[in-house]
Design an enzyme around this catalytic site. Structure first.
Site, PDB file in Angstrom:
ATOM      1  N   HIS A   1     -27.332   7.673  -7.319  1.00 17.41           N
ATOM      2  CA  HIS A   1     -28.518   8.260  -7.991  1.00 17.41           C
ATOM      3  C   HIS A   1     -28.666   9.701  -7.504  1.00 17.41           C
ATOM      4  CE1 HIS A   1     -32.870   7.828  -9.533  1.00 17.41           C
ATOM      5  NE2 HIS A   1     -32.695   9.109  -9.196  1.00 17.41           N
TER       6      HIS A   1
ATOM      7  N   LYS B   1     -30.120   5.694 -18.205  1.00 17.90           N
ATOM      8  CA  LYS B   1     -31.298   5.736 -17.327  1.00 17.90           C
ATOM      9  C   LYS B   1     -32.575   5.646 -18.156  1.00 17.90           C
ATOM     10  CE  LYS B   1     -33.855   6.532 -13.678  1.00 17.90           C
ATOM     11  NZ  LYS B   1     -33.908   7.696 -12.829  1.00 17.90           N
TER      12      LYS B   1
HETATM   13  C1  NCD Z   1     -36.860  13.418  -9.380  1.00 15.80           C
HETATM   14  C2  NCD Z   1     -36.604  14.810  -9.955  1.00 15.80           C
HETATM   15  O1  NCD Z   1     -37.115  15.786  -9.393  1.00 15.80           O
HETATM   16  O2  NCD Z   1     -35.879  14.918 -10.954  1.00 15.80           O
HETATM   17  N1  NCD Z   1     -37.958  13.494  -8.475  1.00 15.80           N
HETATM   18  C3  NCD Z   1     -38.243  12.631  -7.479  1.00 15.80           C
HETATM   19  O3  NCD Z   1     -39.279  12.779  -6.843  1.00 15.80           O
HETATM   20  N2  NCD Z   1     -37.432  11.642  -7.177  1.00 15.80           N
HETATM   21  C4  NCD Z   1     -37.062  12.459 -10.488  1.00 15.80           C
HETATM   22  C5  NCD Z   1     -37.058  11.032 -10.073  1.00 15.80           C
HETATM   23  O4  NCD Z   1     -36.030  10.465  -9.737  1.00 15.80           O
HETATM   24  O5  NCD Z   1     -38.145  10.447 -10.075  1.00 15.80           O
HETATM   25 ZN    ZN Z   2     -34.213  10.433  -9.253  1.00 16.64          ZN
END
Ligand code: NCD
Ligand code: ZN
Length: 342
Positions: free
Chosen positions: A16, A99
């Site tokens: 991820h 996703k």
């Molecule tokens: C992610 C992003 O900035 O794209 N941000 C996060 O806080 N994890 C998006 C996500 O995976 O929720």
């Molecule tokens: Zn993310």
């Protein structure tokens, strides 16, 4: 893992990852491409990656940004209920997963799903199950921030029951409730970040507010972190490492209205080795968590990069081209000594 001075990780995978686009992509892609063999690339660009042309073009931009590094971007599409079997067949060779974001739940997710009506989702999700395309899910409702993930568990259960042949990956889980769901349904899997294994809400907001630790889902309670640690350290076969490394420019984090995301790509493996060592977990379990489990779940065979880490203090840089990493200017216990290709 017994206290040791050197550790080799084979074919590390980040299941991820946000690589962004444009200048940011060119600045940060190498941080992942150096140390990981491959990564699942999130599609939440503006606009989101949702057509064959977009995914092919984005992959090209990523490959150009990483230059000579031996790294495979596993591409994803941004889920839309309108995806039909003909479209999915036409794009299947270009992607590793799709996703799903609930509408508006996190960075650039405005075009996501609302309502989670099984019948509305059925054509797309049944086609994905038939074509063996995994569904990665950002599992949060728009409820109270500490309860969002636990509230989403009933949606995971509904989807897991309605689509038993669909591989559903609960992304970046942060709660004991999600760990429990994982054990109950055969077709549920999960990714866990390194920051959620290390911090709780106390580290984010218990003292001076720490914008560089603010992310979605927000870090939870100590008992949640314990539940995550347990399954990560035992190398639970349904659990994979996914950094959710999500860079934002320093000015967007250190702002009134701080963007969500923690940038961990350059230090993720070092932190994992230290964490497994501290908790006396085996190297075999760490190897399963950072590669083996993902290979089994996704059916992927990554290039065999070998990353040699040594127990030598590493001072985390203050920033990487304008992006502040987790633990900036602090010392971590492990450094990367050498990277080879087997
Ligand atoms: C992610 C992003 O900035 O794209 N941000 C996060 O806080 N994890 C998006 C996500 O995976 O929720
Ligand atoms: Zn993310």
């Amino acid at each position: 893992m017994p206290s040791t001075h050197q550790v080799t990780l084979n074919a590390p995978l980040d299941m991820h990852l946000h690589l962004r686009d444009g200048e940011m992509l060119n600045h940060i892609a190498s941080a992942s491409a150096k140390t990981f063999s491959a990564a699942i690339i999130m599609p939440n660009l503006v606009p989101p990656v949702s057509s064959k042309e977009e995914v092919v073009a984005y992959k090209k931009r990523i490959l150009s940004a990483i230059g000579q590094e031996d790294f495979t971007p596993y591409m994803t599409l941004f889920f839309k209920p309108s995806y039909d079997k003909a479209f999915l067949e036409s794009v299947q060779n270009e992607i590793t997963a799709i996703k799903l974001y609930p509408a508006g739940i996190t960075t650039n997710s405005e075009g996501g799903v609302s309502g989670f009506d099984v019948e509305e989702l059925r054509p797309a999700l049944e086609a994905m199950a038939e074509l063996n395309i995994p569904l990665c899910v950002h599992g949060e409702t728009n409820g109270f921030v500490m309860d969002r993930e636990a509230e989403f568990v009933s949606i995971y259960e509904k989807l897991a029951t309605a689509f038993p042949k669909l591989k559903i990956i609960m992304e970046h889980i942060t709660t004991k409730a999600s760990v429990d769901a994982l054990e109950k349904f055969e077709n549920l899997y999960a990714t866990i970040t390194v920051h959620h294994l290390l911090i709780t809400l106390d580290d984010v907001a218990g003292g001076m507010l720490q914008p560089h630790l603010f992310c979605k889902p927000i870090a939870k309670r100590p008992e949640d972190r314990e539940a995550l640690l347990k399954i990560a350290l035992e190398g639970h076969p349904k659990v994979m490492f996914g950094s959710d490394s999500a860079p934002h420019p320093k000015h967007a984090k250190e702002a009134c209205g701080c963007a969500a995301g923690v940038f961990t790509a350059p230090i993720a493996l070092q932190l994992l080795v230290e964490l497994f060592e501290k908790n006396d977990a085996s190297l075999e379990n760490l190897q399963a968590f950072v590669s083996g489990n993902a290979q089994n779940i996704y059916g992927v065979t990554p290039g065999n990069k070998k990353v040699l880490l040594e127990k030598k203090a590493f001072k985390v840089p203050a920033d990487y081209k304008g992006v502040v990493p987790m633990y900036a200017e602090e010392e971590i216990a492990y450094s990367i000594k050498e990277i080879t290709h087997g």
